[in-house]
Scaffold this motif. Sequence first.
Motif, PDB file in Angstrom:
ATOM      1  N   HIS A   1      19.921  11.786  85.589  1.00 50.06           N
ATOM      2  CA  HIS A   1      18.475  11.562  85.754  1.00 50.06           C
ATOM      3  C   HIS A   1      17.762  11.340  84.420  1.00 50.06           C
ATOM      4  O   HIS A   1      16.565  11.038  84.405  1.00 50.06           O
ATOM      5  N   GLY A   2      18.472  11.509  83.304  1.00 48.16           N
ATOM      6  CA  GLY A   2      17.842  11.354  81.991  1.00 48.16           C
ATOM      7  C   GLY A   2      16.925  12.505  81.646  1.00 48.16           C
ATOM      8  O   GLY A   2      15.934  12.326  80.938  1.00 48.16           O
ATOM      9  N   PHE A   3      17.253  13.711  82.132  1.00 47.97           N
ATOM     10  CA  PHE A   3      16.406  14.877  81.921  1.00 47.97           C
ATOM     11  C   PHE A   3      16.774  15.657  80.655  1.00 47.97           C
ATOM     12  O   PHE A   3      16.145  16.656  80.340  1.00 47.97           O
ATOM     13  N   GLU A   4      17.803  15.240  79.924  1.00 48.50           N
ATOM     14  CA  GLU A   4      18.228  15.974  78.735  1.00 48.50           C
ATOM     15  C   GLU A   4      17.206  15.800  77.603  1.00 48.50           C
ATOM     16  O   GLU A   4      16.535  14.778  77.517  1.00 48.50           O
ATOM     17  N   SER A   5      17.147  16.798  76.735  1.00 47.29           N
ATOM     18  CA  SER A   5      16.181  16.747  75.627  1.00 47.29           C
ATOM     19  C   SER A   5      16.732  16.038  74.398  1.00 47.29           C
ATOM     20  O   SER A   5      15.968  15.530  73.576  1.00 47.29           O
ATOM     21  N   GLY A   6      18.051  16.028  74.252  1.00 43.65           N
ATOM     22  CA  GLY A   6      18.663  15.494  73.039  1.00 43.65           C
ATOM     23  C   GLY A   6      18.970  16.577  72.025  1.00 43.65           C
ATOM     24  O   GLY A   6      19.632  16.332  71.018  1.00 43.65           O
ATOM     25  N   PHE A   7      18.479  17.792  72.273  1.00 47.82           N
ATOM     26  CA  PHE A   7      18.766  18.918  71.383  1.00 47.82           C
ATOM     27  C   PHE A   7      20.052  19.646  71.777  1.00 47.82           C
ATOM     28  O   PHE A   7      20.480  20.562  71.089  1.00 47.82           O
ATOM     29  N   GLU A   8      20.651  19.252  72.900  1.00 47.19           N
ATOM     30  CA  GLU A   8      21.854  19.940  73.376  1.00 47.19           C
ATOM     31  C   GLU A   8      23.013  19.749  72.396  1.00 47.19           C
ATOM     32  O   GLU A   8      23.165  18.688  71.794  1.00 47.19           O
ATOM     33  N   LYS A   9      23.835  20.792  72.261  1.00 52.39           N
ATOM     34  CA  LYS A   9      24.977  20.717  71.350  1.00 52.39           C
ATOM     35  C   LYS A   9      26.265  20.596  72.143  1.00 52.39           C
ATOM     36  O   LYS A   9      26.470  21.292  73.138  1.00 52.39           O
ATOM     37  N   GLY A  10      27.160  19.724  71.680  1.00 56.51           N
ATOM     38  CA  GLY A  10      28.485  19.617  72.283  1.00 56.51           C
ATOM     39  C   GLY A  10      28.518  18.774  73.545  1.00 56.51           C
ATOM     40  O   GLY A  10      27.490  18.374  74.094  1.00 56.51           O
ATOM     41  N   THR A  11      29.728  18.509  74.007  1.00 51.92           N
ATOM     42  CA  THR A  11      29.921  17.768  75.246  1.00 51.92           C
ATOM     43  C   THR A  11      29.690  18.687  76.435  1.00 51.92           C
ATOM     44  O   THR A  11      29.638  19.914  76.292  1.00 51.92           O
TER      45      THR A  11
ATOM     46  N   VAL B   1      10.701  19.827  87.903  1.00 50.36           N
ATOM     47  CA  VAL B   1      10.837  18.875  89.006  1.00 50.36           C
ATOM     48  C   VAL B   1      10.934  19.625  90.326  1.00 50.36           C
ATOM     49  O   VAL B   1      10.355  19.261  91.337  1.00 50.36           O
ATOM     50  N   GLN B   2      11.698  20.698  90.316  1.00 50.75           N
ATOM     51  CA  GLN B   2      11.810  21.612  91.444  1.00 50.75           C
ATOM     52  C   GLN B   2      12.290  22.939  90.854  1.00 50.75           C
ATOM     53  O   GLN B   2      12.602  23.016  89.672  1.00 50.75           O
ATOM     54  N   GLY B   3      12.309  23.964  91.659  1.00 57.09           N
ATOM     55  CA  GLY B   3      12.726  25.254  91.145  1.00 57.09           C
ATOM     56  C   GLY B   3      14.081  25.193  90.464  1.00 57.09           C
ATOM     57  O   GLY B   3      15.074  24.840  91.088  1.00 57.09           O
ATOM     58  N   GLY B   4      14.123  25.513  89.162  1.00 56.64           N
ATOM     59  CA  GLY B   4      15.386  25.559  88.443  1.00 56.64           C
ATOM     60  C   GLY B   4      15.846  24.240  87.857  1.00 56.64           C
ATOM     61  O   GLY B   4      16.897  24.185  87.227  1.00 56.64           O
ATOM     62  N   GLN B   5      15.059  23.168  88.044  1.00 59.48           N
ATOM     63  CA  GLN B   5      15.426  21.885  87.441  1.00 59.48           C
ATOM     64  C   GLN B   5      14.284  21.394  86.566  1.00 59.48           C
ATOM     65  O   GLN B   5      13.139  21.311  87.009  1.00 59.48           O
ATOM     66  N   LEU B   6      14.621  21.090  85.312  1.00 62.62           N
ATOM     67  CA  LEU B   6      13.620  20.727  84.322  1.00 62.62           C
ATOM     68  C   LEU B   6      13.867  19.328  83.781  1.00 62.62           C
ATOM     69  O   LEU B   6      14.976  18.994  83.385  1.00 62.62           O
ATOM     70  N   ASP B   7      12.806  18.523  83.757  1.00 61.99           N
ATOM     71  CA  ASP B   7      12.849  17.245  83.046  1.00 61.99           C
ATOM     72  C   ASP B   7      12.368  17.536  81.625  1.00 61.99           C
ATOM     73  O   ASP B   7      11.168  17.616  81.363  1.00 61.99           O
ATOM     74  N   SER B   8      13.332  17.733  80.720  1.00 65.63           N
ATOM     75  CA  SER B   8      12.999  18.155  79.353  1.00 65.63           C
ATOM     76  C   SER B   8      12.034  17.211  78.666  1.00 65.63           C
ATOM     77  O   SER B   8      11.215  17.629  77.836  1.00 65.63           O
ATOM     78  N   ASN B   9      12.105  15.931  78.986  1.00 68.94           N
ATOM     79  CA  ASN B   9      11.274  14.944  78.301  1.00 68.94           C
ATOM     80  C   ASN B   9       9.792  15.064  78.648  1.00 68.94           C
ATOM     81  O   ASN B   9       8.951  14.500  77.959  1.00 68.94           O
TER      82      ASN B   9
END
Length: 379
Positions: free
Chosen positions: A43-53, A204-212
């Motif tokens: 969904h493209g919800f990642e922030s880009g700050f995540e580390k590792g695969t 977006v819903q309980g427990g799911q975040l669109d970091s952007n």
Amino acid sequence: MANAQLKKEIIAYSKDIGIDKIGFATADPFITLKGRLLEQQTHGFESGFEKGTIEERTEPERLLPEAKTIISIALAYPSKMKHAPRSKMGERRGLFCRASWGEDYHNILREKLSLLESFIMEKVPSAICLSMVDTGELSDRAVAERAGIGWSGKNCAIITPEFGSYVYLGEMITTLNLPVDNPIEDQCGSCNKCVDACPTGALVQGGQLDSNKCIAFLTQTKDLLPEQYRKKIGNRLYGCDTCQVVCPENKGKDFHHHPEMEPDPEVVKPLLIPLLSISNREFKEKFGKISGSWRGKKPIQRNAIIALAHFKEKAAIPYLYELVKKDPRPVIRGTAAWAISEIGDKELVGQLGEALEKEQDPKAYDEMKKALNKLETVT
């Protein structure tokens, strides 16, 4: 030493060194989390700050071969500030989120984990340990949930029965095979207050975040902030507490267990106008010890400009125009021009026009052009 006895001794020692809560989990792969992360990625919800695969973030043995147990720790932080200065006309103030009050929590938790590692190594010299806080590959929240520290709330925070969600988390992967704890049952139920209150609809819903879309993420970016989010920022300089403040589980929760976590009001609720001209050295001296300084002064200054526009602070106009004219950073020039148009000082139409003629950066030029057009319509 029997593993159950060792666990008891680790728990007792953790209390001696000021760890507020400790839990033990298996080092098995986080299958459910892996599915969620793949969905976030899709969904493209990642922030880009995540580390590792994703594999490294969900399979502890990739980080520490022969991993058997993960020890999760939690430290409670304050939710209320004593002697908070008032923000008033001519002396407007910004705000750092609660998780950035006091000394940088990464350092505080790393010290606790280091002490815990040393204790374990004294007991079992053959043990291997790997600790991480927030910036490691593992999800602090997933580990804490499995270890029974708390449940994963709809606001994407771990909620503990004792301290609410006002806790810092860290973990240690170890080759020790220790008895594990049971997860706590989800207690959010039908409550949806955090989702409904999110200023940008990032939950977006309980427990799911669109970091952007998350203000906590947006305040840490370094580029021009998309215009649709600027008025949502308010006077936040770093982070956002809305989804925690509205949570019923946090009502009345305020703990002051750790002196190093106590906020300096002038640091975490600073005057905005002085931030516009603060030097790198001054910024480091004043804010360098808090976690909210990790991205440097540029995002904080940009957010301070947005906050002044939020307050429609006319006293800031001369300082904002100085930025438009002289600041070497296009993001700051463009944001300052936008802020001037939001405050609505029509007398600066001529000066902004001059700045526009000299502007070479396309994004800053566009911001100045829109600001000029808006000012020209002010009656």
